[in-house]
Design a protein around this motif. Structure first.
Motif, PDB file in Angstrom:
ATOM      1  N   TRP A 105       5.685  17.861   3.389  1.00  0.00           N
ATOM      2  CA  TRP A 105       4.312  17.360   3.400  1.00  0.00           C
ATOM      3  C   TRP A 105       3.572  17.743   2.124  1.00  0.00           C
ATOM      4  O   TRP A 105       2.857  16.909   1.537  1.00  0.00           O
TER       5      TRP A 105
ATOM      6  N   SER B 207      -4.018   0.860   7.764  1.00  0.00           N
ATOM      7  CA  SER B 207      -3.479   0.064   6.667  1.00  0.00           C
ATOM      8  C   SER B 207      -3.421  -1.412   7.033  1.00  0.00           C
ATOM      9  O   SER B 207      -3.612  -2.285   6.174  1.00  0.00           O
TER      10      SER B 207
ATOM     11  N   ASN C 185       0.855  -1.189   0.000  1.00  0.00           N
ATOM     12  CA  ASN C 185       0.000   0.000   0.000  1.00  0.00           C
ATOM     13  C   ASN C 185       0.892   1.240   0.000  1.00  0.00           C
ATOM     14  O   ASN C 185       1.675   1.440   0.927  1.00  0.00           O
TER      15      ASN C 185
ATOM     16  N   VAL D  14      -2.606   6.151  10.304  1.00  0.00           N
ATOM     17  CA  VAL D  14      -2.651   5.639   8.930  1.00  0.00           C
ATOM     18  C   VAL D  14      -2.088   4.221   8.878  1.00  0.00           C
ATOM     19  O   VAL D  14      -2.623   3.346   8.181  1.00  0.00           O
TER      20      VAL D  14
ATOM     21  N   LEU E 288       0.368   4.410   0.608  1.00  0.00           N
ATOM     22  CA  LEU E 288       0.190   5.287   1.760  1.00  0.00           C
ATOM     23  C   LEU E 288       0.805   4.672   3.015  1.00  0.00           C
ATOM     24  O   LEU E 288       1.420   5.377   3.829  1.00  0.00           O
TER      25      LEU E 288
ATOM     26  N   LEU F 168       4.500   5.106   2.814  1.00  0.00           N
ATOM     27  CA  LEU F 168       4.889   6.475   3.172  1.00  0.00           C
ATOM     28  C   LEU F 168       5.023   6.639   4.679  1.00  0.00           C
ATOM     29  O   LEU F 168       6.053   7.132   5.175  1.00  0.00           O
TER      30      LEU F 168
ATOM     31  N   TRP G  99      -7.070  -1.918   2.856  1.00  0.00           N
ATOM     32  CA  TRP G  99      -7.252  -0.654   2.158  1.00  0.00           C
ATOM     33  C   TRP G  99      -8.714  -0.216   2.164  1.00  0.00           C
ATOM     34  O   TRP G  99      -9.020   0.983   2.075  1.00  0.00           O
TER      35      TRP G  99
ATOM     36  N   PRO H 271       7.464   5.260  -2.235  1.00  0.00           N
ATOM     37  CA  PRO H 271       6.765   5.943  -1.135  1.00  0.00           C
ATOM     38  C   PRO H 271       7.547   5.930   0.181  1.00  0.00           C
ATOM     39  O   PRO H 271       7.457   6.891   0.951  1.00  0.00           O
TER      40      PRO H 271
ATOM     41  N   GLY I  71     -10.525   7.319   5.796  1.00  0.00           N
ATOM     42  CA  GLY I  71      -9.699   8.447   5.366  1.00  0.00           C
ATOM     43  C   GLY I  71     -10.394   9.406   4.435  1.00  0.00           C
ATOM     44  O   GLY I  71     -10.251  10.629   4.578  1.00  0.00           O
TER      45      GLY I  71
ATOM     46  N   LEU J 115       3.017  12.027  -4.467  1.00  0.00           N
ATOM     47  CA  LEU J 115       2.697  10.617  -4.217  1.00  0.00           C
ATOM     48  C   LEU J 115       1.544  10.131  -5.108  1.00  0.00           C
ATOM     49  O   LEU J 115       1.675   9.078  -5.753  1.00  0.00           O
ATOM     50  N   PRO J 116       0.406  10.853  -5.179  1.00  0.00           N
ATOM     51  CA  PRO J 116      -0.627  10.402  -6.133  1.00  0.00           C
ATOM     52  C   PRO J 116      -0.138  10.395  -7.580  1.00  0.00           C
ATOM     53  O   PRO J 116      -0.514   9.502  -8.357  1.00  0.00           O
TER      54      PRO J 116
END
Length: 655
Positions: A208, A530, A125, A526, A127, A130, A534, A166, A541, A215-216
């Motif tokens: 940030w 996770s 995943n 997060v 996220l 990250l 997801w 990530p 989220g 990231l996206p």
């Protein structure tokens, strides 16, 4: 005196006319008096609206150079040279304490960091990857250590480069917490704290915001992976040797205190069962490995190294295999080499000592800089650091600051060290936040160039993966700079950092809330979601992020175009005060802090007063018993003592 009062009476027959004239006179007086009133209000408004971000004037309160005699001039030169040497020594201790702090964090949380990396299902995943990068970098306080763990996992086949991207973004965020913690040591003065905390958090906001956009984009397109893969495939890169630079100076001191075997963390992350039982504290600094070809037993013919090197004797199967034996040659010389303590205990000891040295050095550096940067010296340094080039080349100044930040970070080989060093300079007003921002961006680039050189020193089997991950880190920071620096309108991190600086200057406890929420609670939340899958992460989220975006849009419209909003949404007054203001929370924190401090101080005060009262009563009974024969007098004395104690307790409560 009587003559002064004679003209005051007014005749009754002229009263109506005079009243009419006085009314016109008052109107004229109001019209004439209004400009003076508005001028005073304008002056007061200008005083009230003084920009808190203007750099303060560092006034020289000493004797001017021209007024000194020969002896005084020699003494001043000697003192200035001594201060310069002391400043270099404090900077050296500051850098070494940061290195020891990183080692302490690795001892405390290094194996936990390895366990976090071991869960490959979660790492799939983006996220989760990250926040794992953020958490692991927080645990080991070193982005280079986190990157080396990722390189080991990619080289061993446990992780692909796409999944590692990530994590590298997360290490960029985690390494920025150090200078934010350094800014907390300047909370004594509100103006200094405002500038220092904003100068530290401008780095946080850049990281940030860059992750929020890139990231996206990386998940959707994979552009960082494809570009770095193209670079690696296009150039025939051979391994070499990375320069040490500052480590040559700092290693003699840090290695005499502690040395770590960082391969243990990588071994835990890659699933080596033997690594879990090893200590991170390095015992032997020089070893010798000997590889010999030996006959070994294996479970069956399929486990043989080669069919030609395999034979069966009864129930046993033998094969020839290279067996490596490691012999310890030379023991390490650090002070913990023979200490029989677990890694956690040694880590906590080093953590406490390094934080003590770090804070002490920082306080002394700030005081020393305040004493040195005065008068003409301060004005010259401030002009050099904060003045732009003349038109039309003013835009070049920021890019030169980026290059300077990258070069300085390359020299000290740590972005945390460089940004932590400029944070107190921003606090005392030598560097403006507008100049600290490009310097921080340059430090991001400088630490990636160091990682690239370190990757090029990797062995041949891990060279390609290590270099690609280092290039991903480099291109990520370059992309962030292109997003948030070239156009002045896009320098959003400066505005956000100033807003946060104003809040923390008013409510200093909010700085601790910011650090805990952004670097611990948010990543842990997060990560926990996770682990649940997801679906749970998206279900929880997405509504929260949507609500946050709506609140931000309403806030912008309230400031820019309130007419576009319904009457009820033009302010947040319809909510309870605690839901849109920090003032009620500030009162709660103030009361809680006062009660805690009061309890500690009052308990100590009451105990001391009781001991003092008991001692006095014993002495007075022994020496002046005749005075206290009357029970009424002794009762009055006890009442007086109780009143004194209560007054002292009330005084401490007010304090």
């Amino acid at each position: 005196m009587d003559s002064l009062h004679l003209p005051q009476p007014v005749a009754p027959q002229n009263k109506s006319k005079e009243d009419h004239n006085m009314s016109h006179g008052n109107e004229n007086q109001e019209v004439k008096g209004s400009p003076a009133h508005s001028t005073v209000a304008l002056i007061e408004r200008e005083v009230k609206e003084a920009d808190p971000w203007d750099l303060p004037e560092l006034k020289d309160t000493g004797v001017p150079w021209s007024a000194l005699d020969t002896r005084g001039k020699m003494l001043r030169v000697f003192v200035s040279v001594g201060k310069g040497i002391l400043l270099l020594g404090l900077l050296y201790m500051f850098i070494c304490s940061l290195d020891i702090l990183s080692s302490a964090f690795q001892l405390v949380g290094g194996k936990t960091a390895g366990d976090i990396f071991q869960d490959n299902s979660v790492l799939s995943n983006p996220l989760a990857g990250l926040v794992i990068g953020v958490l692991v970098t927080l645990l080991v306080q070193s982005s280079s250590t986190s990157s080396s763990i990722v390189v080991s996992m990619v080289s061993s086949g446990l992780l692909t480069v796409q999944l590692a991207v990530p994590i590298i973004m997360g290490t960029n965020i985690g390494t920025s917490v150090t200078n934010t913690l350094v800014a907390m040591t300047q909370a004594g003065d509100r103006s200094t704290f405002r500038r220092a905390f904003a100068g530290a958090t401008v780095h946080d906001f850049f990281n940030w915001l860059s992750v929020l956009v890139l990231l996206p984009l990386e998940v959707a397109t994979g552009y960082l992976y494809m570009i770095t893969k193209l670079i690696i495939d296009s150039f025939h890169i051979q391994s070499g040797e990375a320069p040490d630079l500052l480590n040559v100076i700092t290693d003699p001191l840090t290695e005499s205190i502690i040395e770590l075997d960082e391969s243990v963390i990588s071994g835990i992350a890659t699933g080596d069962p033997e690594a879990r039982n090893k200590s991170l504290i390095k015992k032997w600094c020089q070893t010798f490995s000997n590889t010999t070809l030996m006959n070994v037993t294996v479970p069956g013919p399929e486990n043989c190294t080669s069919p030609s090197l395999c034979w069966v004797d009864g129930n046993y199967t033998y094969t020839l295999k290279n067996v490596s034996n490691t012999y310890n040659v030379k023991k390490c010389m650090h002070i913990f080499v023979d200490v029989d303590l677990p890694d956690l205990a040694v880590g906590l000891i080093l953590l406490a000592l390094s934080l003590l040295v770090l804070c002490s050095c920082l306080v002394l550096i700030v005081k020393l800089l305040n004493s040195m940067l005065k008068g003409q010296v301060a004005s010259v340094i401030k002009k050099i650091l904060n003045t732009d080039f003349p038109f039309p080349f003013g835009w070049v100044t920021g890019y030169i600051a980026i290059v300077v930040g990258a070069a300085m970070t390359f020299i000290v080989q740590s972005s945390s060290v460089f940004t932590s060093a400029i944070t107190p300079l921003v606090g005392i007003g030598v560097i403006s936040i507008e100049r600290a921002y490009p310097l921080s961006l340059g430090s991001n680039i400088g630490t990636t160039t160091t990682a690239i050189l370190a990757a090029m020193a990797s062995p041949g089997d891990t060279l390609a993966n290590a270099l690609q991950i280092a290039l991903v880190h480099f291109l990520f920071n370059i992309s962030g700079i292109l997003l948030w620096y070239p156009i002045p309108f896009t320098r959003v991190p400066i505005r956000l950092a100033k807003s946060l600086g104003n809040i923390t200057a008013t409510y200093r406890w909010f700085a601790a809330v910011y650090i805990i929420c952004c670097f611990f609670i948010l990543p842990l939340s997060v990560f926990s979601l996770s682990l649940a899958g997801w679906q749970v992460l998206v279900g929880v989220g997405v509504p929260l992020v949507t609500m946050l975006i709506i609140i931000m849009v309403i806030n912008m419209l309230q400031k820019q175009k309130p007419g576009c909003l319904p009457a009820a949404l033009r302010s947040w007054d319809f909510l309870p005060l605690w839901a849109h203001s920090l003032e009620p929370w500030d009162k709660v924190v103030g009361v809680f802090t006062a009660k805690c401090c009061c309890c500690c101080k009052c308990c100590q005060l009451t105990a001391n007063d009781q001991e003092h009262t008991e001692t006095e009563s014993v002495e007075k009974k022994n020496s002046h018993t005749e005075v206290y024969d009357n029970p009424a007098m002794s009762a009055e004395k006890e009442v007086e003592n109780e009143i004194k104690i209560e007054l002292k307790i009330l005084k401490m409560t007010w304090l």
